[in-house]
Design an enzyme around this catalytic site. Structure first.
Site, PDB file in Angstrom:
ATOM      1  N   TYR A   1       1.185  13.921   1.297  1.00 19.73           N
ATOM      2  CA  TYR A   1       0.770  14.557   2.556  1.00 19.73           C
ATOM      3  C   TYR A   1       1.006  16.071   2.506  1.00 19.73           C
ATOM      4  CZ  TYR A   1       0.977   9.636   3.673  1.00 19.73           C
ATOM      5  OH  TYR A   1       0.802   8.277   3.625  1.00 19.73           O
TER       6      TYR A   1
ATOM      7  N   GLU B   1       0.840  -1.210   0.000  1.00 24.96           N
ATOM      8  CA  GLU B   1       0.000   0.000   0.000  1.00 24.96           C
ATOM      9  C   GLU B   1       0.873   1.257   0.000  1.00 24.96           C
ATOM     10  OE1 GLU B   1      -2.223  -0.295   3.630  1.00 24.96           O
ATOM     11  OE2 GLU B   1      -3.144  -2.197   3.077  1.00 24.96           O
TER      12      GLU B   1
ATOM     13  N   CYS C   1      -0.152  33.259  11.458  1.00 20.33           N
ATOM     14  CA  CYS C   1       0.187  33.813  12.768  1.00 20.33           C
ATOM     15  C   CYS C   1       0.485  32.719  13.778  1.00 20.33           C
ATOM     16  CB  CYS C   1      -0.940  34.715  13.237  1.00 20.33           C
ATOM     17  SG  CYS C   1      -1.127  36.083  12.117  1.00 20.33           S
TER      18      CYS C   1
ATOM     19  N   ARG D   1       3.570  19.648   7.108  1.00 20.61           N
ATOM     20  CA  ARG D   1       4.570  18.684   7.585  1.00 20.61           C
ATOM     21  C   ARG D   1       5.711  19.321   8.407  1.00 20.61           C
ATOM     22  NH1 ARG D   1       7.398  15.660   5.056  1.00 20.61           N
ATOM     23  NH2 ARG D   1       6.932  13.790   6.237  1.00 20.61           N
TER      24      ARG D   1
END
Ligand code: LLP
Length: 412
Positions: free
Chosen positions: A367, A274, A339, A309
């Site tokens: 991602y 996968e 911010c 990330r």
């Protein structure tokens, strides 16, 4: 290997000068290379020497429908973890017989959808889940295919937030006793069929010994399970192969598959993998414009809402300028406009880029866009797919209307 490279000091994706995309689509914009995605799928498929296999692309890593369509055309199946991902895969033309549904918290409606479409397998993660699937299959007068996801007790490295295969992690079933009890239960049921055994030990894994151990554990457990009843259709070793974020020396899919095939050489079952990141990661970049220079910061127009990330996992992404830099360039911190002090995209980036220039945040295909949000009421970026000399927008930049479309104004 990917198809982002400098030609005559200008950064290209395949045969497209990225500056053209900036001019037509603006920034921030995700850009994906079709050739890179296809190459990665081919590498996985061609690496198998002896075993029947199925590559189920992990939709969570990059889920744009145009990308799923091209991966589907390459003959892959899909690993999904929600009703939304299942619908995306089906929308992209996927054969339900090539869809694996993973995840610890499948809802009633998600299970019902998977049963109606007769997907290849629900990778189940608890005793309660198996009972729920049985109940729904029975009410539909169907038989649901299931595989048991167990924890092989392998600590595979990577960031703490993306480890999954250890006892005590929330995923999978940790005790062998429980796995065997569930297998017995499935064998007795008229509405469940045990088709496989599955595991997924984590993400961004660089040590192939973890996979060797996992393959051995899955093999040993499969013998115990088969002693209780029928043959299995597949052994699913999940995804997780790491990729080079900063010129790391990473193992290839060929290295991974040769270790797995060697360990499982006497097994009849199909091998399922996968992969997500190792197919989509370096097939994508995020283009961002330098807005301001301040001290040692380049303040850019992409932020943690576009690429989470670095803020979430302290992940490192290399950053390249669209105009090739010389070796004397200064080191900068690349910061976004959100911010939050954690809105730092990268540190120690050597570039000559000035205000108005564009940078490419590398290895952002996996991602990246999928984890983006509207934090600070920022519109999510556009997505573009490059194919040779051409490029197409595969998701338009959000507008203010998109941002508020589900809100109900009580004063209207
Ligand atoms: N299969 C299952 C059951 C998974 O949970 C995952 C990823 C995969 C396959 C695909 O793993 P990959 O080949 O992409 O490593 N957001 C994090 C990664 C989370 C991974 C979650 N599960 C990141 O940005 O690093």
């Amino acid at each position: 290997m990917d198809y982002f490279a400098y030609k005559n000091k200008k950064l290209y994706c395949e045969d497209v000068n990225l500056q053209e995309i900036v001019e037509e689509c603006g920034t921030p914009t995700y850009v994906y290379s079709k050739k890179t995605l296809e190459r990665h799928v081919d590498v996985y498929k061609n690496a198998f020497k002896s075993h029947k296999n199925l590559i189920c692309f992990s939709v969570k890593s990059l889920s744009n429908i145009s990308i799923l369509e091209l991966i589907n055309k390459k003959g892959c199946g899909f690993d999904v973890v929600s009703g939304g991902e299942l619908k995306r895969a089906l929308h992209a033309g996927a054969d339900p017989k090539k869809i694996i549904f993973s995840g610890v918290g499948k809802s009633h409606d998600e299970i019902l959808m998977g049963i109606k479409y007769e997907i290849l397998s629900f990778n189940i993660e608890s005793e309660s889940e198996i009972k729920r699937i049985e109940e729904i299959a029975s009410s539909e007068n169907k038989v649901a295919n299931v595989a048991i996801r167990f924890n092989p007790e392998v600590d595979s490295g990577g960031h703490e937030y993306i480890k999954t295969g250890r006892k005590g992690d929330k995923f999978g079933i940790s005790s062998e006793e429980s796995v065997l009890k569930i297998a017995k239960y499935i064998y007795k049921s008229n509405h469940l069929k045990l088709v496989g055994l599955a595991c997924h030990i984590g993400s961004q894994i660089l040590d192939l010994q973890s996979y060797k151990l996992t393959a051995k554990n899955i093999k040993d457990l499969s013998f115990k399970i088969k002693d209780l009843g029928n043959e299995l259709d597949f052994l699913d070793l999940g995804g997780g192969l790491g990729i080079p974020y900063e010129q790391d020396d990473t193992p290839s899919p060929q290295d991974l598959i040769s270790i797995i095939e060697e360990e499982l050489k006497d097994m009849e079952e199909r091998i399922i993998l996968e992969p997500g990141r190792s197919i989509s990661g370096n097939a994508g970049i995020l283009l961002t414009k330098v807005e301001y220079i301040k001290d040692n910061f380049l303040i850019v127009d992409a932020a943690m809402n576009d690429l989470l990330r670095p803020a979430l996992y302290k992940a490192k992404h290399d950053v390249w300028s669209l105009k090739e830099d010389d070796s004397n360039s200064k080191a900068w911190i690349i910061a976004g406009p959100v911010c939050e002090s954690s809105d730092i995209i990268a540190k120690d980036i050597h570039t000559n880029a000035g205000e108005g220039d564009t940078l490419a945040i590398k290895t952002a295909g996996a991602y990246g866009f999928v984890m983006s949000s509207n934090y600070n009421s920022r519109m999510r970026s556009a997505e573009v797919l490059v194919d040779g000399k051409e490029f197409n927008i595969v998701r338009t930049r959000e507008t203010f209307e998109d941002l508020i479309k589900n809100e109900i104004d009580l004063n209207d």
